[in-house]
Design a protein around this motif. Structure first.
Motif, PDB file in Angstrom:
ATOM      1  N   HIS A  96      78.259  34.948   6.494  1.00  0.00           N
ATOM      2  CA  HIS A  96      78.347  34.091   7.672  1.00  0.00           C
ATOM      3  C   HIS A  96      79.688  34.327   8.341  1.00  0.00           C
ATOM      4  CE1 HIS A  96      75.172  30.923   6.264  1.00  0.00           C
ATOM      5  NE2 HIS A  96      74.654  32.118   6.467  1.00  0.00           N
ATOM      6  N   GLY A  97      79.669  34.437   9.658  1.00  0.00           N
ATOM      7  CA  GLY A  97      80.899  34.659  10.415  1.00  0.00           C
ATOM      8  C   GLY A  97      81.329  36.114  10.482  1.00  0.00           C
ATOM      9  N   SER A  98      80.569  37.014   9.877  1.00  0.00           N
ATOM     10  CA  SER A  98      80.957  38.432   9.838  1.00  0.00           C
ATOM     11  C   SER A  98      80.449  39.233  11.038  1.00  0.00           C
ATOM     12  CB  SER A  98      80.414  39.087   8.562  1.00  0.00           C
ATOM     13  OG  SER A  98      78.993  39.216   8.638  1.00  0.00           O
ATOM     14  N   GLY A  99      79.570  38.628  11.834  1.00  0.00           N
ATOM     15  CA  GLY A  99      78.942  39.343  12.937  1.00  0.00           C
ATOM     16  C   GLY A  99      77.594  39.938  12.563  1.00  0.00           C
ATOM     17  N   LEU A 100      77.223  39.860  11.284  1.00  0.00           N
ATOM     18  CA  LEU A 100      75.949  40.421  10.844  1.00  0.00           C
ATOM     19  C   LEU A 100      74.772  39.761  11.548  1.00  0.00           C
ATOM     20  CD1 LEU A 100      74.172  42.212   9.063  1.00  0.00           C
ATOM     21  CD2 LEU A 100      74.365  40.469   7.263  1.00  0.00           C
ATOM     22  N   ALA A 101      74.783  38.448  11.664  1.00  0.00           N
ATOM     23  CA  ALA A 101      73.665  37.755  12.311  1.00  0.00           C
ATOM     24  C   ALA A 101      73.512  38.220  13.758  1.00  0.00           C
ATOM     25  CB  ALA A 101      73.861  36.243  12.253  1.00  0.00           C
ATOM     26  N   GLN A 102      74.602  38.379  14.462  1.00  0.00           N
ATOM     27  CA  GLN A 102      74.545  38.833  15.850  1.00  0.00           C
ATOM     28  C   GLN A 102      73.964  40.245  15.933  1.00  0.00           C
ATOM     29  OE1 GLN A 102      75.121  36.907  18.537  1.00  0.00           O
ATOM     30  NE2 GLN A 102      74.323  38.604  19.745  1.00  0.00           N
ATOM     31  N   ARG A 103      74.380  41.114  15.035  1.00  0.00           N
ATOM     32  CA  ARG A 103      73.833  42.483  15.015  1.00  0.00           C
ATOM     33  C   ARG A 103      72.341  42.453  14.686  1.00  0.00           C
ATOM     34  NH1 ARG A 103      78.728  43.065  12.470  1.00  0.00           N
ATOM     35  NH2 ARG A 103      77.811  43.329  10.387  1.00  0.00           N
ATOM     36  N   GLN A 104      71.957  41.594  13.741  1.00  0.00           N
ATOM     37  CA  GLN A 104      70.546  41.489  13.377  1.00  0.00           C
ATOM     38  C   GLN A 104      69.705  40.978  14.541  1.00  0.00           C
ATOM     39  OE1 GLN A 104      69.993  40.770   8.625  1.00  0.00           O
ATOM     40  NE2 GLN A 104      69.880  39.002   9.874  1.00  0.00           N
ATOM     41  N   ILE A 105      70.175  39.955  15.248  1.00  0.00           N
ATOM     42  CA  ILE A 105      69.379  39.389  16.335  1.00  0.00           C
ATOM     43  C   ILE A 105      69.246  40.402  17.470  1.00  0.00           C
ATOM     44  CG2 ILE A 105      71.108  38.158  17.745  1.00  0.00           C
ATOM     45  CD1 ILE A 105      67.895  36.489  16.653  1.00  0.00           C
ATOM     46  N   GLU A 106      70.297  41.139  17.757  1.00  0.00           N
ATOM     47  CA  GLU A 106      70.218  42.175  18.793  1.00  0.00           C
ATOM     48  C   GLU A 106      69.227  43.265  18.377  1.00  0.00           C
ATOM     49  OE1 GLU A 106      74.303  43.353  19.309  1.00  0.00           O
ATOM     50  OE2 GLU A 106      74.820  41.456  20.296  1.00  0.00           O
ATOM     51  N   HIS A 107      69.283  43.663  17.126  1.00  0.00           N
ATOM     52  CA  HIS A 107      68.351  44.671  16.616  1.00  0.00           C
ATOM     53  C   HIS A 107      66.919  44.140  16.679  1.00  0.00           C
ATOM     54  CE1 HIS A 107      66.372  47.240  13.551  1.00  0.00           C
ATOM     55  NE2 HIS A 107      67.143  48.154  14.112  1.00  0.00           N
ATOM     56  N   MET A 108      66.735  42.878  16.314  1.00  0.00           N
ATOM     57  CA  MET A 108      65.409  42.272  16.345  1.00  0.00           C
ATOM     58  C   MET A 108      64.838  42.297  17.755  1.00  0.00           C
ATOM     59  SD  MET A 108      63.509  39.394  17.272  1.00  0.00           S
ATOM     60  CE  MET A 108      64.842  38.318  17.750  1.00  0.00           C
ATOM     61  N   PHE A 109      65.651  41.926  18.748  1.00  0.00           N
ATOM     62  CA  PHE A 109      65.161  41.931  20.130  1.00  0.00           C
ATOM     63  C   PHE A 109      64.789  43.348  20.575  1.00  0.00           C
ATOM     64  CE2 PHE A 109      67.435  37.755  20.887  1.00  0.00           C
ATOM     65  CZ  PHE A 109      66.272  37.031  21.107  1.00  0.00           C
ATOM     66  N   SER A 110      65.609  44.319  20.244  1.00  0.00           N
ATOM     67  CA  SER A 110      65.310  45.698  20.673  1.00  0.00           C
ATOM     68  C   SER A 110      64.059  46.227  19.987  1.00  0.00           C
ATOM     69  CB  SER A 110      66.506  46.624  20.441  1.00  0.00           C
ATOM     70  OG  SER A 110      66.698  46.873  19.072  1.00  0.00           O
ATOM     71  N   GLN A 111      63.876  45.919  18.712  1.00  0.00           N
ATOM     72  CA  GLN A 111      62.682  46.375  17.998  1.00  0.00           C
ATOM     73  C   GLN A 111      61.434  45.637  18.465  1.00  0.00           C
ATOM     74  OE1 GLN A 111      62.672  49.076  15.778  1.00  0.00           O
ATOM     75  NE2 GLN A 111      64.648  49.194  16.799  1.00  0.00           N
ATOM     76  N   SER A 112      61.544  44.352  18.705  1.00  0.00           N
ATOM     77  CA  SER A 112      60.395  43.552  19.132  1.00  0.00           C
ATOM     78  C   SER A 112      59.916  43.952  20.521  1.00  0.00           C
ATOM     79  CB  SER A 112      60.746  42.065  19.119  1.00  0.00           C
ATOM     80  OG  SER A 112      61.042  41.656  17.803  1.00  0.00           O
ATOM     81  N   ALA A 113      60.839  44.364  21.381  1.00  0.00           N
ATOM     82  CA  ALA A 113      60.485  44.749  22.752  1.00  0.00           C
ATOM     83  C   ALA A 113      59.547  45.945  22.788  1.00  0.00           C
ATOM     84  CB  ALA A 113      61.754  45.050  23.551  1.00  0.00           C
ATOM     85  N   ARG A 114      59.459  46.679  21.702  1.00  0.00           N
ATOM     86  CA  ARG A 114      58.540  47.824  21.650  1.00  0.00           C
ATOM     87  C   ARG A 114      57.081  47.398  21.613  1.00  0.00           C
ATOM     88  NH1 ARG A 114      61.498  52.130  17.640  1.00  0.00           N
ATOM     89  NH2 ARG A 114      63.533  51.969  18.631  1.00  0.00           N
ATOM     90  N   ARG A 115      56.836  46.158  21.130  1.00  0.00           N
ATOM     91  CA  ARG A 115      55.450  45.703  20.958  1.00  0.00           C
ATOM     92  C   ARG A 115      55.146  44.367  21.618  1.00  0.00           C
ATOM     93  NH1 ARG A 115      53.635  46.120  14.847  1.00  0.00           N
ATOM     94  NH2 ARG A 115      51.737  45.318  15.815  1.00  0.00           N
ATOM     95  N   ALA A 116      56.157  43.701  22.125  1.00  0.00           N
ATOM     96  CA  ALA A 116      55.935  42.371  22.697  1.00  0.00           C
ATOM     97  C   ALA A 116      56.812  42.173  23.924  1.00  0.00           C
ATOM     98  CB  ALA A 116      56.236  41.295  21.649  1.00  0.00           C
ATOM     99  N   ASP A 117      56.345  41.307  24.813  1.00  0.00           N
ATOM    100  CA  ASP A 117      57.124  40.991  26.009  1.00  0.00           C
ATOM    101  C   ASP A 117      58.072  39.821  25.799  1.00  0.00           C
ATOM    102  OD1 ASP A 117      55.949  43.043  27.437  1.00  0.00           O
ATOM    103  OD2 ASP A 117      54.374  41.767  28.261  1.00  0.00           O
ATOM    104  N   GLY A 118      57.940  39.153  24.656  1.00  0.00           N
ATOM    105  CA  GLY A 118      58.811  38.033  24.347  1.00  0.00           C
ATOM    106  C   GLY A 118      58.761  37.714  22.868  1.00  0.00           C
ATOM    107  N   VAL A 119      59.729  36.917  22.433  1.00  0.00           N
ATOM    108  CA  VAL A 119      59.823  36.498  21.036  1.00  0.00           C
ATOM    109  C   VAL A 119      59.977  34.984  21.017  1.00  0.00           C
ATOM    110  CG1 VAL A 119      61.157  36.655  18.900  1.00  0.00           C
ATOM    111  CG2 VAL A 119      60.945  38.661  20.372  1.00  0.00           C
ATOM    112  N   TRP A 120      59.250  34.337  20.118  1.00  0.00           N
ATOM    113  CA  TRP A 120      59.378  32.895  19.958  1.00  0.00           C
ATOM    114  C   TRP A 120      59.709  32.589  18.503  1.00  0.00           C
ATOM    115  CZ3 TRP A 120      56.254  29.899  16.783  1.00  0.00           C
ATOM    116  CH2 TRP A 120      55.103  30.513  16.294  1.00  0.00           C
TER     117      TRP A 120
END
Length: 137
Positions: A96-120
């Motif tokens: 926590h606080g290392s920036g890992l969560a931010q990197r993960q969420i950015e990666h998640m959005f980029s990967q999800s955009a390949r198959r979906a127009d949005g994430v909930w």
């Protein structure tokens, strides 16, 4: 990764316990854990083409992960089609606080955009740290 189902299952279960155990009745909580984090369940999810599981590692140890579900049920309040569900998003507390969560969420959005127009996602109201993070993201 499917070969790592046992160790991943233990890791995912551990993070869930650390996050939610104190807020739940022990018997109900145990039943949920048994139904959601068993090795065979995790193996099935890891090989499912409609579930994207991405694990973060450091020094050959798991330190975080997320799971996105494609082609699942979407609540009526989600007005984007197709939409993916961010079903799980966890970071080991020591990161926590290392920036890992931010990197993960950015990666998640980029990967999800390949198959979906949005994430909930749904987030538990008794997890204010997660709520703040998701609001920023």
């Amino acid at each position: 990764m499917p070969a790592d189902a046992a160790s991943f299952s233990a890791f995912a279960r551990d993070l869930f316990v650390q996050t939610y155990a104190e807020f739940n009745e022990p018997d109900n909580f145990q039943r949920y854990l048994d139904g959601a984090f068993g090795e065979s369940i995790q193996h099935t999810q890891l090989i499912d083409h409609d579930i994207l599981t991405v694990v973060a590692e450091s020094d050959n140890a798991f330190v975080g992960y997320y799971q996105v579900v494609f082609n699942g049920e979407t609540p009526d309040c989600v007005n984007v089609t197709p939409a993916a569900e961010l079903a799980r998003f966890y970071v080991d507390p020591s990161y926590h606080g290392s920036g890992l969560a931010q990197r993960q969420i950015e990666h998640m959005f980029s990967q999800s955009a390949r198959r979906a127009d949005g994430v909930w996602l749904g987030v538990w109201k008794q997890n204010p740290r997660a709520i703040r993070f998701y609001e920023k993201a």
